[in-house]
Design a protein around this motif. Sequence first.
Motif, mmCIF file in Angstrom:
data_model
loop_
_atom_site.group_PDB
_atom_site.id
_atom_site.type_symbol
_atom_site.label_atom_id
_atom_site.label_comp_id
_atom_site.label_asym_id
_atom_site.label_seq_id
_atom_site.Cartn_x
_atom_site.Cartn_y
_atom_site.Cartn_z
ATOM 1 N N THR A 116 38.864 -2.133 21.997
ATOM 2 C CA THR A 116 38.620 -1.620 20.649
ATOM 3 C C THR A 116 37.685 -2.544 19.877
ATOM 4 O O THR A 116 37.586 -3.743 20.162
ATOM 5 N N LEU A 117 37.041 -1.954 18.900
ATOM 6 C CA LEU A 117 36.151 -2.723 18.036
ATOM 7 C C LEU A 117 36.941 -3.780 17.264
ATOM 8 O O LEU A 117 36.505 -4.922 17.135
ATOM 9 N N GLU A 118 38.114 -3.403 16.780
ATOM 10 C CA GLU A 118 38.932 -4.349 16.005
ATOM 11 C C GLU A 118 39.282 -5.576 16.833
ATOM 12 O O GLU A 118 39.179 -6.704 16.355
ATOM 13 N N THR A 119 39.668 -5.374 18.073
ATOM 14 C CA THR A 119 40.024 -6.494 18.946
ATOM 15 C C THR A 119 38.811 -7.374 19.210
ATOM 16 O O THR A 119 38.897 -8.605 19.192
ATOM 17 N N SER A 120 37.676 -6.751 19.410
ATOM 18 C CA SER A 120 36.444 -7.489 19.676
ATOM 19 C C SER A 120 36.006 -8.312 18.459
ATOM 20 O O SER A 120 35.621 -9.479 18.587
ATOM 21 N N VAL A 121 36.083 -7.711 17.281
ATOM 22 C CA VAL A 121 35.731 -8.429 16.047
ATOM 23 C C VAL A 121 36.730 -9.561 15.803
ATOM 24 O O VAL A 121 36.342 -10.682 15.450
ATOM 25 N N TYR A 122 38.006 -9.288 16.003
ATOM 26 C CA TYR A 122 39.036 -10.308 15.833
ATOM 27 C C TYR A 122 38.758 -11.506 16.741
ATOM 28 O O TYR A 122 38.764 -12.652 16.283
ATOM 29 N N PHE A 123 38.515 -11.253 18.023
ATOM 30 C CA PHE A 123 38.245 -12.348 18.951
ATOM 31 C C PHE A 123 36.998 -13.119 18.532
ATOM 32 O O PHE A 123 36.967 -14.353 18.585
ATOM 33 N N SER A 124 35.970 -12.405 18.095
ATOM 34 C CA SER A 124 34.728 -13.057 17.669
ATOM 35 C C SER A 124 34.960 -13.990 16.483
ATOM 36 O O SER A 124 34.487 -15.127 16.475
ATOM 37 N N ILE A 125 35.691 -13.518 15.500
ATOM 38 C CA ILE A 125 35.934 -14.324 14.304
ATOM 39 C C ILE A 125 36.822 -15.519 14.627
ATOM 40 O O ILE A 125 36.535 -16.655 14.210
ATOM 41 N N VAL A 126 37.876 -15.290 15.386
ATOM 42 C CA VAL A 126 38.788 -16.377 15.750
ATOM 43 C C VAL A 126 38.063 -17.431 16.584
ATOM 44 O O VAL A 126 38.250 -18.632 16.395
ATOM 45 N N SER A 127 37.192 -16.981 17.469
ATOM 46 C CA SER A 127 36.453 -17.921 18.313
ATOM 47 C C SER A 127 35.343 -18.620 17.548
ATOM 48 O O SER A 127 35.128 -19.822 17.703
ATOM 49 N N MET A 128 34.624 -17.870 16.716
ATOM 50 C CA MET A 128 33.508 -18.444 15.976
ATOM 51 C C MET A 128 33.975 -19.507 14.975
ATOM 52 O O MET A 128 33.278 -20.474 14.719
ATOM 53 N N THR A 129 35.147 -19.320 14.438
ATOM 54 C CA THR A 129 35.682 -20.305 13.491
ATOM 55 C C THR A 129 36.404 -21.435 14.213
ATOM 56 O O THR A 129 36.956 -22.322 13.565
ATOM 57 N N THR A 130 36.413 -21.387 15.528
ATOM 58 C CA THR A 130 37.078 -22.350 16.422
ATOM 59 C C THR A 130 38.577 -22.413 16.190
ATOM 60 O O THR A 130 39.218 -23.382 16.577
ATOM 61 N N LEU A 131 39.134 -21.378 15.594
ATOM 62 C CA LEU A 131 40.577 -21.298 15.419
ATOM 63 C C LEU A 131 41.251 -21.107 16.775
ATOM 64 O O LEU A 131 42.191 -21.808 17.109
ATOM 65 N N GLY A 132 40.757 -20.147 17.538
ATOM 66 C CA GLY A 132 41.181 -19.932 18.909
ATOM 67 C C GLY A 132 42.676 -19.856 19.146
ATOM 68 O O GLY A 132 43.249 -20.716 19.794
ATOM 69 N N TYR A 133 43.318 -18.818 18.664
ATOM 70 C CA TYR A 133 44.762 -18.660 18.864
ATOM 71 C C TYR A 133 45.147 -18.624 20.333
ATOM 72 O O TYR A 133 46.214 -19.074 20.712
ATOM 73 N N GLY A 134 44.298 -18.054 21.166
ATOM 74 C CA GLY A 134 44.615 -17.937 22.579
ATOM 75 C C GLY A 134 45.377 -16.677 22.926
ATOM 76 O O GLY A 134 45.763 -16.480 24.075
ATOM 77 N N ASP A 135 45.605 -15.816 21.942
ATOM 78 C CA ASP A 135 46.311 -14.569 22.226
ATOM 79 C C ASP A 135 45.419 -13.578 22.972
ATOM 80 O O ASP A 135 45.912 -12.676 23.637
#
Length: 143
Positions: free
Chosen positions: A80-99
Amino acid sequence: MLVQLLVGSLLICASIIVEVCFIGAATVALTSKGKWLVTGNKVLKLMISLLAIVLWMLAAISIAAWIWAAAFLYLGQFDTLETSVYFSIVSMTTLGYGDLVLAMEWRLLSGLIAANGLILFSLTTAFLIEFIVKLRDAQEGKQ
């Protein structure tokens, strides 16, 4: 591995181009408003212009996240687009939850998007600091 590095490098270049275009447009806009910024209520004008620039630069970073999200969708990494955007934002901010993680054949992109985020946030920070310094100098008549 080389394909991952090539794709990641192209995505980094695309996002940096977006960031640089936004910085250029902000510079042109601020230059055209130079006289307005240094007269009258200087603190209020600093606050208004800083707010506008921060929101403008946030838009640039958001577009970069959307570019990466579109690539992840295209590569079939998320459904889904939402999952892709979520991963992009979490990764780009280096938060990286790992979920969420990328498939093994694309996992190098995770590190590249994090490095890209560091570059984009650094460019934004440098631009904001430079703007504040130059505006304060102009308001104090040091230019």
